[in-house]
Write a protein that holds these residues in place. Structure first.
Motif, PDB file in Angstrom:
ATOM      1  N   GLY A   1       0.814  -1.203   0.000  1.00 18.75           N
ATOM      2  CA  GLY A   1       0.000   0.000   0.000  1.00 18.75           C
ATOM      3  C   GLY A   1       0.850   1.256   0.000  1.00 18.75           C
ATOM      4  O   GLY A   1       2.057   1.223  -0.250  1.00 18.75           O
ATOM      5  N   GLY A   2       0.237   2.387   0.304  1.00 22.50           N
ATOM      6  CA  GLY A   2       0.951   3.663   0.308  1.00 22.50           C
ATOM      7  C   GLY A   2       1.037   4.265   1.698  1.00 22.50           C
ATOM      8  O   GLY A   2       0.840   3.588   2.710  1.00 22.50           O
ATOM      9  N   GLY A   3       1.322   5.547   1.728  1.00 17.10           N
ATOM     10  CA  GLY A   3       1.499   6.220   3.003  1.00 17.10           C
ATOM     11  C   GLY A   3       0.230   6.327   3.824  1.00 17.10           C
ATOM     12  O   GLY A   3       0.276   6.358   5.061  1.00 17.10           O
ATOM     13  N   THR A   4      -0.925   6.373   3.159  1.00 17.73           N
ATOM     14  CA  THR A   4      -2.192   6.526   3.888  1.00 17.73           C
ATOM     15  C   THR A   4      -3.176   5.403   3.598  1.00 17.73           C
ATOM     16  O   THR A   4      -4.367   5.523   3.908  1.00 17.73           O
ATOM     17  CB  THR A   4      -2.858   7.863   3.526  1.00 17.73           C
ATOM     18  OG1 THR A   4      -3.072   7.910   2.098  1.00 17.73           O
ATOM     19  CG2 THR A   4      -2.002   9.034   3.961  1.00 17.73           C
ATOM     20  N   HIS A   5      -2.700   4.322   2.990  1.00 16.44           N
ATOM     21  CA  HIS A   5      -3.595   3.192   2.783  1.00 16.44           C
ATOM     22  C   HIS A   5      -2.809   1.886   2.795  1.00 16.44           C
ATOM     23  O   HIS A   5      -1.659   1.837   2.349  1.00 16.44           O
ATOM     24  CB  HIS A   5      -4.379   3.325   1.472  1.00 16.44           C
ATOM     25  CG  HIS A   5      -3.543   3.131   0.245  1.00 16.44           C
ATOM     26  ND1 HIS A   5      -2.769   4.138  -0.288  1.00 16.44           N
ATOM     27  CD2 HIS A   5      -3.359   2.041  -0.552  1.00 16.44           C
ATOM     28  CE1 HIS A   5      -2.145   3.696  -1.368  1.00 16.44           C
ATOM     29  NE2 HIS A   5      -2.496   2.430  -1.548  1.00 16.44           N
ATOM     30  N   ALA A   6      -3.439   0.842   3.325  1.00 21.93           N
ATOM     31  CA  ALA A   6      -2.847  -0.487   3.369  1.00 21.93           C
ATOM     32  C   ALA A   6      -3.388  -1.322   2.212  1.00 21.93           C
ATOM     33  O   ALA A   6      -4.477  -1.065   1.700  1.00 21.93           O
ATOM     34  CB  ALA A   6      -3.160  -1.157   4.698  1.00 21.93           C
ATOM     35  N   GLY A   7      -2.615  -2.309   1.788  1.00 20.72           N
ATOM     36  CA  GLY A   7      -3.039  -3.179   0.695  1.00 20.72           C
ATOM     37  C   GLY A   7      -4.201  -4.072   1.096  1.00 20.72           C
ATOM     38  O   GLY A   7      -4.473  -4.275   2.294  1.00 20.72           O
TER      39      GLY A   7
END
Length: 510
Positions: free
Chosen positions: A221-227
């Motif tokens: 994922g990214g800095g503000t979301h999980a995979g």
């Protein structure tokens, strides 16, 4: 509480003295009672019924494969907690452990976070009954209003039982845990058998992502979301928590240094295996039960569709009993934590909350206090349209923080800890600590997802309130007022209280 049973917690004032029969909680819990507390708090029925719909929505059916990894991670945490419980068998678990091994200020912080967790998780558990099971059981439309009223009533009933008698509470919980074991095993076996013969099981569905794209499914994922797959770990992380509640009743358990670690580990293992088999059965049927994937109560929908209305609803009644016992254990654990911190004169209103009622021999005031806190938390969350998700997310975040802090403390101080009387990790200590640490860091990173803003707000507000009180406590009484006995003193004082007599050993095996 007599001095030897209280872990040498020397009273500082006349009001803090624990002498007298009305201050004693008897050691009357054996192995099965301790196991029932750990098993009842975890309650796979509660966790899966609460969080399974979120797994389908964020990770698809394939998300259930995160469960075995979560079990291994939480088992490592339970092993570390078992090693600590064998050294400091006193009510208050992480609060007591961190206070004595790291320092009283850090221990107070851990105790306050534990209090915040217990205040929200009992609402999350009881809200599950009102929002996911009763509407399916009685075929009515669930709303935020009726869920609020029902949950408030369940919270009140649990508090009444805990306040009335510890012995009755444990009898109710032990009976409910036995019913849960029998019910969940029967339910799982019937889902496999009936589902197979009626053609409603599709095992290929276990590896499907449904509406979730394959691309990036296992990504971090990214800095503000999980995979997507990372979010599936929250099912196990939410469900397999609270096993340490057995340690919170150490002062009421026979031979706690041996009994409690064994009970915690066995609870996690049995729940892990049974929970995964149940998840496989439900998920294999979801794809062939019309509307199950879109249902607000997918597990209940699958059960009634596969087993029929009569059998399905009968088993749902057992699930309600299981979830009720889970909330009962949480209420019991919360009152013991508030009592332990109040007995040490470091919880708001400690003069009232440390009292043991002379007739019931229970911390009555602490029980009423925890019930009121639960009602306030319910009022805050209950008007939200996604109240259940917010509640279970907050109830997953907080124990992850508690576990991470406690495991880090153990890793830092393990070389200075005295020998254990009943349980030791031995040569497995370093591998267990490494696995537990990696698991907890990964779990905490999942909560960077923007969907967890509500739970973070709850945590920050409660921590802010706690910080204000702690600062006032330190200004008014000074750091010296928070002094706790060191580990050597605790072990010496507990020699007689925890040494297994013949009667205790016989009782612990019952």
């Amino acid at each position: 509480m007599a001095k030897s049973e209280a872990g040498a917690q020397a009273p500082r004032t006349a009001e803090g003295q624990q002498g007298g029969a009305n201050q004693v909680m008897a050691r009357e819990l054996g192995w099965y009672a301790s196991f029932s507390v750990a098993f009842g708090f975890v309650s796979i029925a509660t966790g899966i019924f609460t969080a399974y719909g979120s797994v389908l929505a964020t990770s698809g059916p394939r998300g259930i494969w995160a469960w075995p990894i979560s079990v291994i991670g939480q088992l490592c945490v339970a092993l570390v907690f078992g090693a600590l419980a064998a050294r400091i068998p006193i009510s208050g678990y992480s609060y007591q452990w961190v206070s004595r091994i790291v320092g009283p200020v850090w221990g107070w912080i851990m105790g306050w976070i534990s209090f915040a967790f217990l205040g929200v998780v009992v609402v999350a558990v009881d809200y599950t009954i009102a929002s996911t099971i009763l509407p399916e059981l009685f075929q009515y439309v669930g709303t935020t209003q009726n869920a609020w009223v029902i949950t408030a009533g369940v919270v009140l009933l649990q508090a009444l039982l805990v306040a009335a008698s510890t012995r009755i509470t444990h009898k109710v919980n032990s009976a409910a845990v036995t019913a849960q074991l029998i019910g969940m095993i029967t339910l799982t076996a019937l889902l496999f058998a009936v589902g197979y013969f009626t053609g409603k099981l599709d095992f290929a569905h276990l590896f499907d992502t449904a509406t979730i794209p394959e691309s990036g499914y296992y990504g971090l994922g990214g800095g503000t979301h999980a995979g997507p797959f990372a979010l599936a770990f929250l099912l196990g992380a939410f469900t397999i928590v609270g096993f340490e509640s057995a340690a919170n009743l150490a002062e009421e358990t026979k031979n706690p240094a041996r009994v409690i670690p064994k009970a915690m580990v066995q609870a996690v293992l049995s729940l892990g295996v049974l929970g995964f088999l149940f998840l496989v059965a439900v998920t294999a049927a979801v794809g062939r039960v019309d509307g199950a994937a879109e249902s607000a109560t997918p597990v209940a929908t699958v059960i009634t569709a596969v087993l029929g209305s009569v059998v399905g609803k009968s088993l749902l009644v057992l699930v309600v009993v299981s979830i009720f016992s889970c909330g009962l254990v949480i209420t019991l654990s919360g009152t013991r934590l508030v009592y332990a911190m109040s007995r040490d004169e470091r919880f708001p209103g400690w003069r009232l909350l440390k009292r043991i009622h002379p007739r019931t021999a229970t911390p009555l005031n602490a029980t009423v206090f925890m019930m009121l806190i639960a009602q306030i938390v319910l009022a805050v969350f209950s008007r939200s349209t996604d109240a259940l998700f917010q509640l279970f997310s907050a109830a997953t975040l907080l124990p992850a923080v508690i576990y991470a802090g406690t495991v880090a403390m153990y890793a830092a101080k393990r070389s200075s800890l005295p020998p254990s009387r009943g349980f030791s990790l031995g040569r497995w200590e370093v591998p267990v600590l490494l696995l537990a640490g990696v698991w907890l860091v990964y779990e905490l990173l999942i909560f960077r997802d923007a969907s967890f803003r509500g739970p973070w707000a709850y945590v920050l507000v409660l921590c802010g309130i706690g910080a204000v009180y702690l600062a006032a406590l330190l200004v008014r009484r000074g750091r010296a007022a928070l002094t706790m006995p060191d580990m050597a003193d605790v072990d010496r004082a507990l020699d007689n209280a925890t040494a297994p007599s013949a009667a205790d050993t016989e009782g612990a095996l019952r």
